[in-house]
Scaffold this active site. Structure first.
Site, PDB file in Angstrom:
ATOM      1  N   PRO A 148      -7.679  21.526  11.132  1.00  0.00           N
ATOM      2  CA  PRO A 148      -8.654  20.529  10.526  1.00  0.00           C
ATOM      3  C   PRO A 148      -9.028  21.004   9.194  1.00  0.00           C
ATOM      4  O   PRO A 148      -8.882  20.376   8.219  1.00  0.00           O
ATOM      5  CB  PRO A 148      -9.511  20.351  11.648  1.00  0.00           C
ATOM      6  CG  PRO A 148      -9.135  20.477  12.783  1.00  0.00           C
ATOM      7  CD  PRO A 148      -8.134  21.724  12.665  1.00  0.00           C
ATOM      8  N   ILE A 158      -0.068  17.234  14.842  1.00  0.00           N
ATOM      9  CA  ILE A 158       0.951  17.798  15.718  1.00  0.00           C
ATOM     10  C   ILE A 158       2.134  16.730  16.121  1.00  0.00           C
ATOM     11  O   ILE A 158       1.535  15.827  16.934  1.00  0.00           O
ATOM     12  CB  ILE A 158       0.389  18.613  17.003  1.00  0.00           C
ATOM     13  CG1 ILE A 158      -0.604  19.392  16.837  1.00  0.00           C
ATOM     14  CG2 ILE A 158       1.564  19.468  17.732  1.00  0.00           C
ATOM     15  CD1 ILE A 158      -0.443  20.489  15.390  1.00  0.00           C
ATOM     16  N   GLU A 215      13.105  24.622   8.764  1.00  0.00           N
ATOM     17  CA  GLU A 215      12.405  23.468   8.921  1.00  0.00           C
ATOM     18  C   GLU A 215      12.432  22.784   7.868  1.00  0.00           C
ATOM     19  O   GLU A 215      12.389  21.377   7.817  1.00  0.00           O
ATOM     20  CB  GLU A 215      10.862  23.833   9.316  1.00  0.00           C
ATOM     21  CG  GLU A 215       9.936  22.564   9.638  1.00  0.00           C
ATOM     22  CD  GLU A 215       8.782  22.969   9.810  1.00  0.00           C
ATOM     23  OE1 GLU A 215       7.746  22.169   9.902  1.00  0.00           O
ATOM     24  OE2 GLU A 215       8.352  24.235  10.108  1.00  0.00           O
ATOM     25  N   GLN A 267      11.796  -2.815  -4.619  1.00  0.00           N
ATOM     26  CA  GLN A 267      11.479  -3.806  -5.638  1.00  0.00           C
ATOM     27  C   GLN A 267      12.606  -4.634  -5.882  1.00  0.00           C
ATOM     28  O   GLN A 267      12.437  -5.673  -6.096  1.00  0.00           O
ATOM     29  CB  GLN A 267      11.319  -3.055  -6.985  1.00  0.00           C
ATOM     30  CG  GLN A 267      10.985  -3.677  -8.274  1.00  0.00           C
ATOM     31  CD  GLN A 267       9.680  -3.960  -8.422  1.00  0.00           C
ATOM     32  OE1 GLN A 267       8.707  -3.432  -7.624  1.00  0.00           O
ATOM     33  NE2 GLN A 267       9.165  -5.164  -9.234  1.00  0.00           N
ATOM     34  N   LEU A 268      13.876  -4.405  -5.523  1.00  0.00           N
ATOM     35  CA  LEU A 268      15.023  -4.995  -5.647  1.00  0.00           C
ATOM     36  C   LEU A 268      14.985  -6.237  -4.518  1.00  0.00           C
ATOM     37  O   LEU A 268      15.587  -7.085  -4.564  1.00  0.00           O
ATOM     38  CB  LEU A 268      16.314  -4.313  -5.498  1.00  0.00           C
ATOM     39  CG  LEU A 268      16.736  -3.464  -6.905  1.00  0.00           C
ATOM     40  CD1 LEU A 268      17.775  -2.414  -6.509  1.00  0.00           C
ATOM     41  CD2 LEU A 268      16.996  -4.329  -7.845  1.00  0.00           C
ATOM     42  N   HIS A 269      14.281  -5.894  -3.609  1.00  0.00           N
ATOM     43  CA  HIS A 269      13.802  -6.850  -2.591  1.00  0.00           C
ATOM     44  C   HIS A 269      13.160  -8.140  -2.642  1.00  0.00           C
ATOM     45  O   HIS A 269      12.849  -8.984  -2.185  1.00  0.00           O
ATOM     46  CB  HIS A 269      13.431  -6.372  -1.283  1.00  0.00           C
ATOM     47  CG  HIS A 269      14.527  -5.777  -0.287  1.00  0.00           C
ATOM     48  ND1 HIS A 269      15.187  -4.535  -0.622  1.00  0.00           N
ATOM     49  CD2 HIS A 269      14.988  -6.219   0.765  1.00  0.00           C
ATOM     50  CE1 HIS A 269      16.183  -4.213   0.473  1.00  0.00           C
ATOM     51  NE2 HIS A 269      15.875  -5.259   1.221  1.00  0.00           N
TER      52      HIS A 269
END
Length: 352
Positions: free
Chosen positions: A88, A117, A208, A302-304
């Site tokens: 935290p 987690i 990772e 944006q194109l949608h």
């Protein structure tokens, strides 16, 4: 889902056959699983975290007894894995870690808390990083920055989980808090040297970050495919919006950028297979892939048009899910710091 994946042989494919795996230590297999999951599944299903991020801590640093005990159920998907580093107050900065483990005759006692987690609620086995050096009551030495890795099991007294955290995206992912109030961890659950956890974590972070890059470029590929289909079907002024020059040029640039970075990520996978993936190369791949993912998905939304802001369209969910990749696994700014220091641009060196 984990059990079904295990039945198909999709978990810990690198694990030797004596532990139930397939012995396929080629990261391209996990890469394909990631790509197919992003296309047909959900990015919140963290199979790769389980298989390629957490399980190798056991495979590389565990004793034979630990491998025999922990790997087979993980291969079958019966035991889900998580790793607990972030806290935290300190985030993922290991130097600021407050969780500590005190050594006793035949066990360690773990105190502290962790947050953000992934697999936090589902995990049966959690690899927990905690300070073990001077000031932690440890007898093994190693200095004030010594860290150990402890396998905490579901049901251990004093191990508690907090709430499922409410997030901007990745709704399917069970991101949670964890609390360790005097958890007695037997020495049989300590991975490797209890003072060398920092080194173990640093070695694993390159892989990772590469896993994040693989997922990010896969997410961008899917967003592009979804959008290309959309602009061919949706019309404006009596013709498909994909036929307008603005749409064509934007999609053409995205296609070229995705292809170029996909080639680099594929190259990094081959470096990892050869044991030659460095911290700075992995950091660069993670930084560039996550930032491209963000730009591509923003452009695709944006194109949608207005439809892109509606939950019923997949691109809307993808936009929310993509934002965190520039943060987890350490931020883009930290990736730039790592690369800059490897270039010799370290303030401590240059100001001496």
């Amino acid at each position: 889902m984990f059990r079904k994946a295990g039945e198909q042989g999709y978990l810990l494919m690198w694990a030797p056959e004596q532990y139930g795996g397939l012995g396929l230590d080629d990261m391209r297999y996990e890469q394909i699983v990631q790509e197919e999951n992003f296309l047909h599944g959900d990015p919140g299903l963290c199979l790769t975290l389980h298989s390629r991020v957490v399980a190798p801590y056991i495979g590389q640093h565990g004793t034979e007894a630990q491998k025999q005990r922990f790997l087979p159920p993980a291969v079958r998907g019966e035991k889900i894995l998580a790793v607990a580093m972030s806290e935290p107050a300190a985030g993922s900065v290991l130097a600021g870690m407050q969780a500590r483990a005190e050594e006793h005759a035949d066990h360690w006692v773990l105190h502290g808390s962790k947050t953000y987690i992934s697999n936090g609620l589902l995990a049966d086995l959690v690899v927990v990083a905690a300070k073990t050096g001077s000031g932690s009551g440890a007898k093994s030495g190693g200095g004030s920055h010594a860290i150990g890795l402890f396998v905490v099991e579901e049901g251990m007294a004093g191990f508690k989980r907090g709430r499922k955290l409410d997030k901007l995206g990745l709704d399917a992912q069970d991101t949670a808090e964890m609390f360790f109030d005097g958890v007695v961890v037997p020495k049989a659950n300590v991975l490797g040297d209890p003072t060398q956890g920092f080194r173990y974590l640093a070695q694993a972070l390159a892989v990772e970050r590469l896993q994040i890059a693989i997922g990010s470029i896969a997410h961008a590929q899917v967003a592009f495919a979804v959008t290309l289909e959309f602009v061919k079907e949706r019309t404006a002024f009596g013709r498909p919006i994909g036929t307008f020059q603005n749409s064509r040029f934007r999609l053409a640039r995205m296609r070229a950028e995705i292809d170029a970075l996909q080639s680099h990520v594929d190259h990094c996978v081959m470096l990892a297979n050869a044991g030659a993936l460095t911290a700075e190369v992995a950091s660069g791949a993670k930084m560039l892939a996550t930032e491209l993912e963000g730009r591509v998905i923003d452009e695709c939304l944006q194109l949608h048009g207005g439809a892109g802001y509606m939950e019923e369209y997949r691109i809307s969910r993808m936009y929310r899910d993509a934002r965190v990749t520039r943060i987890f696994g350490r931020t883009s700014e930290i990736m730039a710091e790592i690369i800059g220091r490897r270039l010799g641009l370290d303030e401590r060196r240059l100001t001496r």
